[in-house]
Design an enzyme around this catalytic site. Structure first.
Site, PDB file in Angstrom:
ATOM      1  N   ASP A 182      -6.004  19.884 -13.945  1.00  0.00           N
ATOM      2  CA  ASP A 182      -6.320  18.569 -14.491  1.00  0.00           C
ATOM      3  C   ASP A 182      -5.875  18.558 -15.953  1.00  0.00           C
ATOM      4  O   ASP A 182      -6.420  19.283 -16.777  1.00  0.00           O
ATOM      5  CB  ASP A 182      -7.828  18.317 -14.375  1.00  0.00           C
ATOM      6  CG  ASP A 182      -8.213  16.899 -14.748  1.00  0.00           C
ATOM      7  OD1 ASP A 182      -7.480  16.267 -15.535  1.00  0.00           O
ATOM      8  OD2 ASP A 182      -9.257  16.424 -14.269  1.00  0.00           O
ATOM      9  N   LYS A 206      -7.895   7.384 -18.632  1.00  0.00           N
ATOM     10  CA  LYS A 206      -8.162   7.910 -19.965  1.00  0.00           C
ATOM     11  C   LYS A 206      -6.958   7.704 -20.892  1.00  0.00           C
ATOM     12  O   LYS A 206      -6.596   6.588 -21.184  1.00  0.00           O
ATOM     13  CB  LYS A 206      -8.548   9.388 -19.852  1.00  0.00           C
ATOM     14  CG  LYS A 206      -9.568   9.707 -18.742  1.00  0.00           C
ATOM     15  CD  LYS A 206     -10.864   8.947 -18.871  1.00  0.00           C
ATOM     16  CE  LYS A 206     -11.980   9.497 -17.990  1.00  0.00           C
ATOM     17  NZ  LYS A 206     -11.763   9.427 -16.554  1.00  0.00           N
ATOM     18  N   TYR A 234     -15.261  19.060 -15.029  1.00  0.00           N
ATOM     19  CA  TYR A 234     -15.813  17.713 -15.120  1.00  0.00           C
ATOM     20  C   TYR A 234     -16.822  17.491 -13.997  1.00  0.00           C
ATOM     21  O   TYR A 234     -16.602  17.891 -12.850  1.00  0.00           O
ATOM     22  CB  TYR A 234     -14.678  16.692 -15.047  1.00  0.00           C
ATOM     23  CG  TYR A 234     -15.109  15.285 -14.749  1.00  0.00           C
ATOM     24  CD1 TYR A 234     -16.003  14.620 -15.587  1.00  0.00           C
ATOM     25  CD2 TYR A 234     -14.641  14.626 -13.623  1.00  0.00           C
ATOM     26  CE1 TYR A 234     -16.417  13.328 -15.299  1.00  0.00           C
ATOM     27  CE2 TYR A 234     -15.029  13.327 -13.335  1.00  0.00           C
ATOM     28  CZ  TYR A 234     -15.928  12.683 -14.180  1.00  0.00           C
ATOM     29  OH  TYR A 234     -16.337  11.413 -13.889  1.00  0.00           O
ATOM     30  N   ARG A 270       0.843  -1.200   0.000  1.00  0.00           N
ATOM     31  CA  ARG A 270       0.000   0.000   0.000  1.00  0.00           C
ATOM     32  C   ARG A 270       0.879   1.251   0.000  1.00  0.00           C
ATOM     33  O   ARG A 270       0.571   2.244  -0.661  1.00  0.00           O
ATOM     34  CB  ARG A 270      -0.933   0.026   1.217  1.00  0.00           C
ATOM     35  CG  ARG A 270      -1.902   1.227   1.197  1.00  0.00           C
ATOM     36  CD  ARG A 270      -2.722   1.345   2.472  1.00  0.00           C
ATOM     37  NE  ARG A 270      -1.900   1.705   3.608  1.00  0.00           N
ATOM     38  CZ  ARG A 270      -1.795   0.998   4.724  1.00  0.00           C
ATOM     39  NH1 ARG A 270      -2.457  -0.136   4.865  1.00  0.00           N
ATOM     40  NH2 ARG A 270      -1.027   1.392   5.714  1.00  0.00           N
TER      41      ARG A 270
END
Length: 387
Positions: free
Chosen positions: A173, A198, A101, A48
């Site tokens: 972004d 993406k 977004y 992790r």
């Protein structure tokens, strides 16, 4: 011999296996690592926190964005949440765009409603609105350029100078352009965020995010928080993302070429009211995009000029374009903002951001452009006959 820096960036991680000479870096599917002895840990102790496969990916993405460090998270939204959690304190003010977004808007609005942070939504491409907001002493300014879904472009260098002078942290972004077409860290941004789901991955088969910066103190702080709240990416997803990145440049170049061809076609259609893409002189920030971007990208939007019945007929007639959310895959997708990506925003808020009820967004893929045009042509034909 001098190599293109981006070629070197993508090549990073290859030929790093010292044990067997594997060209592709091995995947370390382990959660834990043994200690050398009592109170004597190795470089890795728990996945992790850190993992060799994910570390290679973080180095590659950092290099692509000309950063000094990055954190890979389990989604683009967790990357954004990680940033605000790491940096903001209760009562801090966050400035963000009205036309961002839908998922980002929802996150910021929910944090505002819970009273965790103060949030102010502004028309980001209006510099006067930004300057007025900076007078309120925000801790952070979140930006999109181009914005999603209207592709509005802002002057990143100018905006970051103003944000820095106000002693706020700038975040952008960069998902829609990827490092192929824009490197915001070189334009003065403090933190770059990606939905790696993406373009960076490009195959619509994993969910991941990234935070990149040139600021070592920031990356150390964000890295601590990523382990603390457990938002790091899975190891197998990191491996797949590394594979996707190796074809990033050819994918984006083909997709952008297709997008420009589609735009020319859409300009001839009577059921198209307005097209949004940075390549168009009518687009907000077009002249800035020509300077600060290395390309215009493969995402475009347009306002459908017909009835909702015709819109439904158009979308249902498409075969190559898939009616689906997300973007950046090798396949072409089309989405209806009001009922899909921005359905979480009220109609009043959408209209204030100029996102109409008939706005469609296209993520252009790498299919043959003639086939894509043929698919659109057939759909417009049936939509014109649908009354």
């Amino acid at each position: 011999m001098h190599y293109n820096k981006k070629t070197i960036s993508i090549h990073n991680g290859l030929n790093t296996d010292k044990q067997y000479g594997s060209v592709i870096p091995p995947i370390y599917l382990t959660t834990t690592y043994n200690f050398n002895g009592f109170n004597n840990p190795r470089k890795y102790d728990y996945s992790r926190k850190s993992n060799p496969t994910r570390d290679i990916l973080q180095n590659v993405i950092s290099s692509l964005e000309d950063g000094l460090g990055s954190i890979i998270t389990n989604s683009g939204m967790s990357a954004i949440y990680l940033i605000v959690t790491s940096i903001l304190k209760p009562g801090d003010l966050l400035i963000c765009p009205k036309d961002c977004y839908g998922g980002s808007y929802r996150l910021f609005k929910s944090l505002l409603n819970k009273g965790i942070y103060r949030v102010k939504f502004i028309t980001m491409y209006d510099k006067k609105k930004l300057l007025a907001a900076l007078l309120e002493k925000p801790k952070m300014v979140f930006m999109e350029s181009p914005s999603n879904p209207l592709l509005n472009v802002i002057d990143i260098v100018d905006y970051c100078n103003e944000i820095r002078n106000s002693k706020a942290i700038s975040v952008i972004d960069n998902t829609l352009l990827s490092p192929v077409f824009q490197n915001p860290l070189n334009l003065g941004v403090d933190l770059v965020v990606h939905s790696c789901t993406k373009y960076l991955n490009g195959h619509s088969d994993i969910i991941a995010g990234a935070v990149i910066t040139k600021n070592i103190k920031l990356i150390e702080k964000i890295s601590w928080w990523s382990n603390n709240i457990g938002v790091t990416s899975s190891v197998f997803d990191s491996y797949l993302l590394l594979r996707g990145i190796r074809t990033l440049y050819p994918r984006l170049k083909i997709a952008e070429k297709n997008a420009l061809i589609i735009i020319k076609y859409l300009q001839t259609q009577k059921l198209v009211k307005k097209i949004y893409h940075p390549s168009l002189s009518s687009n907000i920030g077009h002249n800035i995009a020509k300077i600060q971007q290395k390309g215009f990208g493969a995402i475009l939007s347009f306002d459908f000029y017909g009835s909702k019945k015709q819109l439904s007929c158009f979308l249902n007639s498409l075969k190559l374009f898939t009616l689906a959310e997300s973007l950046g895959g090798v396949e072409s997708l089309i989405s209806h903002s009001a009922t899909m990506t921005h359905a979480c925003i009220s109609r009043e808020e959408r209209l204030q951001a100029n996102i109409s009820d008939l706005l469609l967004r296209i993520s252009v893929g790498i299919e043959d452009s003639n086939d894509l045009i043929s698919d659109l042509d057939k759909a417009f034909f049936y939509a014109n006959k649908c009354h």
